[in-house]
Design an enzyme around this catalytic site. Sequence first.
Site, PDB file in Angstrom:
ATOM      1  N   ASP A  75       0.840  -1.200   0.000  1.00  0.00           N
ATOM      2  CA  ASP A  75       0.000   0.000   0.000  1.00  0.00           C
ATOM      3  C   ASP A  75       0.874   1.249   0.000  1.00  0.00           C
ATOM      4  O   ASP A  75       2.047   1.209   0.398  1.00  0.00           O
ATOM      5  CB  ASP A  75      -0.941   0.019   1.204  1.00  0.00           C
ATOM      6  CG  ASP A  75      -0.186   0.057   2.540  1.00  0.00           C
ATOM      7  OD1 ASP A  75       0.756  -0.754   2.723  1.00  0.00           O
ATOM      8  OD2 ASP A  75      -0.529   0.888   3.405  1.00  0.00           O
ATOM      9  N   GLU A 131       0.237  -0.863   5.976  1.00  0.00           N
ATOM     10  CA  GLU A 131       1.340  -0.318   6.777  1.00  0.00           C
ATOM     11  C   GLU A 131       1.249   1.190   6.923  1.00  0.00           C
ATOM     12  O   GLU A 131       1.535   1.745   7.994  1.00  0.00           O
ATOM     13  CB  GLU A 131       2.685  -0.711   6.146  1.00  0.00           C
ATOM     14  CG  GLU A 131       3.897  -0.471   7.051  1.00  0.00           C
ATOM     15  CD  GLU A 131       4.437   0.948   6.988  1.00  0.00           C
ATOM     16  OE1 GLU A 131       5.178   1.342   7.917  1.00  0.00           O
ATOM     17  OE2 GLU A 131       4.120   1.679   6.023  1.00  0.00           O
TER      18      GLU A 131
END
Length: 367
Positions: A75, A131
Amino acid sequence: MTPGDLPTMLDDLEELVLCESFSSDHGAVAASAAVVATLGVRHLGAEPETLVVDGVTHLRWSFGAPRVLLLGHHDTVWPIGSLRAHPFSVTDGVARGPGVFDMKAGLVQLFHALRSLPSLDGVCVLVTGDEELGSPTSRPLIERIARDCAASLVLEASADGGALKTSRKGVSHYRLDVEGLASHAGLEPHKGHNAGIEVAHQVLAIAAMDGGDGATTVTPTLLSAGSSVNTVPARGSVAVDVRAVDLASQREVDARLRALTPKVPGTRLELSGGLSRPPMEAASSAALFKLAERIAAERGLGPLRGVAVGGGSDGNFSAGVGCPTLDGLGAVGGGAHAAHEHVIVEEMPRRCSLLAGLVAAILAGPA
């Protein structure tokens, strides 16, 4: 096999960057996970487990009982459509594009490094999808795997000049809400309990918790108070960012924040939040960094440098459960989260070689 065929690595990097993966868009993260999975199958010859937790897609490759955990995330902080303003490019040895440095180049290096090894027995690869949001759904996965491993190697981007990250501060986030009493600011201001003034008192008290030496930082950030220009504020709030070098300091600041008391009569305080990431202390990385130095020397990769950084990563979680952890093994470049995000492409095969050597040495070591 020699790790790191640069033309293929750049093709793989382009493939990842062109699939945008904004953390808050679960559909985009799922599409990105599919691209990462395809890349992993191509290089590792094995399908990953696709783990969807609260709508967030993570990938795990497991080869036998895990001994070394390789951590990455797919991500990014870049909203969908960022490619229009920041297209992927490779010019004069520099790759650019959303998420190229943090941390899609790291994922490419990970797969190419593992592809070069004769055996992956004992390797676990976890590529998470949240994250950049603080890993709310992936943290239990990371901690569960790390508890059983001899080492965790984190493919986050390097620090300045390619330095490895040998320690990270612990991270805590808080919100202090103040409740007062509204009244007309012109007719009867004395009948109100001014939450704005109380917020001001608390901001000064919180800022005073910062020692000023950079070791543990306590920073009031987002502030708000009031509802109109002629009303005594009934409510206010302040967000607080805390970074601490060790768990004792992190807990000390937590206790001090919870001991805050109101100064303006009639106001009330409510603190929410707490410890988000434990510190990754220098002791956690010391042996792995020495091993990395030896491998770099043997492979002619030049001297390595290790630095302490304030930002958090998933390495905080693996270190927090007692797993030796070395971070910053990903791309060399700069500009994470910024318009000038970039990767020095000639360093990609070199970092790939370092990672391959580290994984091989750990797997060859005592159980």
